[in-house]
Design a protein around this motif. Sequence first.
Motif, PDB file in Angstrom:
ATOM      1  N   ALA A  89      15.014   3.319  -7.542  1.00 47.46           N
ATOM      2  CA  ALA A  89      14.974   1.891  -7.224  1.00 47.46           C
ATOM      3  C   ALA A  89      15.437   1.646  -5.786  1.00 47.46           C
ATOM      4  O   ALA A  89      14.828   0.856  -5.055  1.00 47.46           O
ATOM      5  N   LEU A  90      16.494   2.317  -5.367  1.00 52.56           N
ATOM      6  CA  LEU A  90      17.009   2.133  -4.008  1.00 52.56           C
ATOM      7  C   LEU A  90      15.980   2.567  -2.959  1.00 52.56           C
ATOM      8  O   LEU A  90      15.711   1.818  -2.001  1.00 52.56           O
ATOM      9  N   VAL A  91      15.403   3.747  -3.159  1.00 50.70           N
ATOM     10  CA  VAL A  91      14.435   4.251  -2.183  1.00 50.70           C
ATOM     11  C   VAL A  91      13.207   3.340  -2.124  1.00 50.70           C
ATOM     12  O   VAL A  91      12.665   3.074  -1.043  1.00 50.70           O
ATOM     13  N   THR A  92      12.787   2.836  -3.290  1.00 47.09           N
ATOM     14  CA  THR A  92      11.639   1.922  -3.322  1.00 47.09           C
ATOM     15  C   THR A  92      11.925   0.671  -2.511  1.00 47.09           C
ATOM     16  O   THR A  92      11.110   0.232  -1.688  1.00 47.09           O
ATOM     17  N   PHE A  93      13.094   0.089  -2.720  1.00 47.47           N
ATOM     18  CA  PHE A  93      13.463  -1.128  -1.985  1.00 47.47           C
ATOM     19  C   PHE A  93      13.537  -0.857  -0.483  1.00 47.47           C
ATOM     20  O   PHE A  93      13.003  -1.626   0.330  1.00 47.47           O
ATOM     21  N   VAL A  94      14.191   0.247  -0.108  1.00 50.23           N
ATOM     22  CA  VAL A  94      14.377   0.562   1.316  1.00 50.23           C
ATOM     23  C   VAL A  94      13.036   0.760   2.013  1.00 50.23           C
ATOM     24  O   VAL A  94      12.794   0.217   3.102  1.00 50.23           O
ATOM     25  N   VAL A  95      12.139   1.503   1.390  1.00 47.98           N
ATOM     26  CA  VAL A  95      10.879   1.822   2.061  1.00 47.98           C
ATOM     27  C   VAL A  95       9.928   0.623   2.107  1.00 47.98           C
ATOM     28  O   VAL A  95       9.244   0.402   3.118  1.00 47.98           O
ATOM     29  N   VAL A  96       9.904  -0.187   1.041  1.00 51.07           N
ATOM     30  CA  VAL A  96       9.043  -1.376   1.052  1.00 51.07           C
ATOM     31  C   VAL A  96       9.586  -2.406   2.046  1.00 51.07           C
ATOM     32  O   VAL A  96       8.813  -3.015   2.802  1.00 51.07           O
ATOM     33  N   ARG A  97      10.882  -2.593   2.061  1.00 53.10           N
ATOM     34  CA  ARG A  97      11.489  -3.538   3.028  1.00 53.10           C
ATOM     35  C   ARG A  97      11.159  -3.102   4.453  1.00 53.10           C
ATOM     36  O   ARG A  97      10.802  -3.945   5.291  1.00 53.10           O
ATOM     37  N   HIS A  98      11.263  -1.821   4.710  1.00 53.35           N
ATOM     38  CA  HIS A  98      10.948  -1.321   6.054  1.00 53.35           C
ATOM     39  C   HIS A  98       9.474  -1.564   6.389  1.00 53.35           C
ATOM     40  O   HIS A  98       9.144  -1.982   7.509  1.00 53.35           O
ATOM     41  N   GLY A  99       8.605  -1.308   5.419  1.00 57.33           N
ATOM     42  CA  GLY A  99       7.172  -1.514   5.656  1.00 57.33           C
ATOM     43  C   GLY A  99       6.842  -2.957   5.986  1.00 57.33           C
ATOM     44  O   GLY A  99       5.954  -3.225   6.810  1.00 57.33           O
ATOM     45  N   MET A 175       1.168   0.314  12.628  1.00 59.21           N
ATOM     46  CA  MET A 175       0.249   0.331  11.491  1.00 59.21           C
ATOM     47  C   MET A 175       0.440   1.596  10.655  1.00 59.21           C
ATOM     48  O   MET A 175       0.458   1.538   9.423  1.00 59.21           O
ATOM     49  N   TYR A 176       0.607   2.733  11.331  1.00 59.80           N
ATOM     50  CA  TYR A 176       0.824   3.982  10.602  1.00 59.80           C
ATOM     51  C   TYR A 176       2.149   3.940   9.836  1.00 59.80           C
ATOM     52  O   TYR A 176       2.242   4.437   8.714  1.00 59.80           O
ATOM     53  N   GLU A 177       3.157   3.346  10.467  1.00 66.62           N
ATOM     54  CA  GLU A 177       4.463   3.236   9.805  1.00 66.62           C
ATOM     55  C   GLU A 177       4.376   2.299   8.597  1.00 66.62           C
ATOM     56  O   GLU A 177       4.947   2.589   7.544  1.00 66.62           O
ATOM     57  N   HIS A 178       3.677   1.192   8.766  1.00 69.59           N
ATOM     58  CA  HIS A 178       3.497   0.237   7.660  1.00 69.59           C
ATOM     59  C   HIS A 178       2.735   0.893   6.511  1.00 69.59           C
ATOM     60  O   HIS A 178       3.145   0.783   5.346  1.00 69.59           O
ATOM     61  N   LEU A 179       1.661   1.582   6.839  1.00 72.18           N
ATOM     62  CA  LEU A 179       0.840   2.237   5.823  1.00 72.18           C
ATOM     63  C   LEU A 179       1.661   3.268   5.044  1.00 72.18           C
ATOM     64  O   LEU A 179       1.673   3.275   3.809  1.00 72.18           O
ATOM     65  N   MET A 182       4.424   1.510   2.760  1.00 78.02           N
ATOM     66  CA  MET A 182       3.936   0.833   1.566  1.00 78.02           C
ATOM     67  C   MET A 182       3.405   1.824   0.536  1.00 78.02           C
ATOM     68  O   MET A 182       3.585   1.639  -0.678  1.00 78.02           O
ATOM     69  N   ILE A 183       2.768   2.879   0.996  1.00 79.42           N
ATOM     70  CA  ILE A 183       2.317   3.907   0.046  1.00 79.42           C
ATOM     71  C   ILE A 183       3.519   4.638  -0.550  1.00 79.42           C
ATOM     72  O   ILE A 183       3.509   5.008  -1.729  1.00 79.42           O
TER      73      ILE A 183
END
Length: 241
Positions: A89-99, A175-179, A182-183
Motif C-alpha cells: 500500500a505504501l509503495v503504491t501511494f508513493v509511486v502514484v503520487r509521484h506520477g 513523460m517517461y517518469e509519469h508513464l 503510473m504503471i
Amino acid sequence: MPMIMRILLIIHVVLGGVGLVAFWVPIFSRKGGPAHRLFGKVYKACAYTVFATAGLAVLLRAGWYLAEGHTLATRPEAFGFLLFLGYLALVTFVVVRHGVLVLQHKQDPRELGTPLSTWLARSAIAASAVVVAYAVLVSPTNKIILYALSPIGMLTGIGILRYISKPPQTPRAWMYEHLGSMIGGGIAFHTAFAVFGSTRLFDIGLDGWIGVIPWIAPAAIGIPGTILWTRHYRRKFGELA
C-alpha cells in the motif's frame, strides 16, 4: 472491531476494482485527452483510498493480534502478511503520487523536492529494508514472496530521489517518469487482484511453488513492459541514447 474491518474491506475491494479498470483507460486512450485525464483522476483517487484503507486495516489487525497475546514468534506468517500489505500500500501511494506530481511540475522537476516527497521516497526504501529484515530474522513460510517483491520499494524510492535531484535533461523526461510511475502503481493493483481477487473469484487452486505466481507475475510482466514501452517512446521522439 469486526464491523470496522468489514467496512474497510468493502471500501478497499470496491475502490481497488474501480482503480484496476480505471488504470487501463489512460493506457489505451489518447494521451492527454479527456478520457485519459478523467480516468487518470479516478485511478489516483482509488490508489489513495486503497492506501488509506489498507494502512488502517493493517494497523488495526496488528493491534488486534497483539491484544490477543500473539507475537512474531506465535504468528510469523500473519504478521508477515500484514507487513507485506502495508508495504504494498505504501509503495503504491508513493509511486502514484509521484506520477501525478511529475505532471504538475514537468517544467521544473526540482520543485518536486519537497520534504514530504523526499521523506516518502526514503520511506519506500526503508520499507524494503524492513521487509527483507523480517524475512531474514523471522523466516516465515512466505519469505520467498517477501524477498521477491522487496526490491520494488527500494527501486521506487531511489528512482524518485534521483529524478528530483538530477532530473534528466531531455524534453520528454517527465513523460517517461509519469508513464513508469503510473504503471508501477498498476503493478501493485494487479498484484493485489491476482493474489486476493482472482484466486477467490475463479477458485484457482495454486498449491506448492506455483502458488507464488500470482504474487510475482504482475511485476515480472509489468517491469519489462514498462522498459520496452519507454524505449518505444524514446525512439519515437528521437531521445534514445
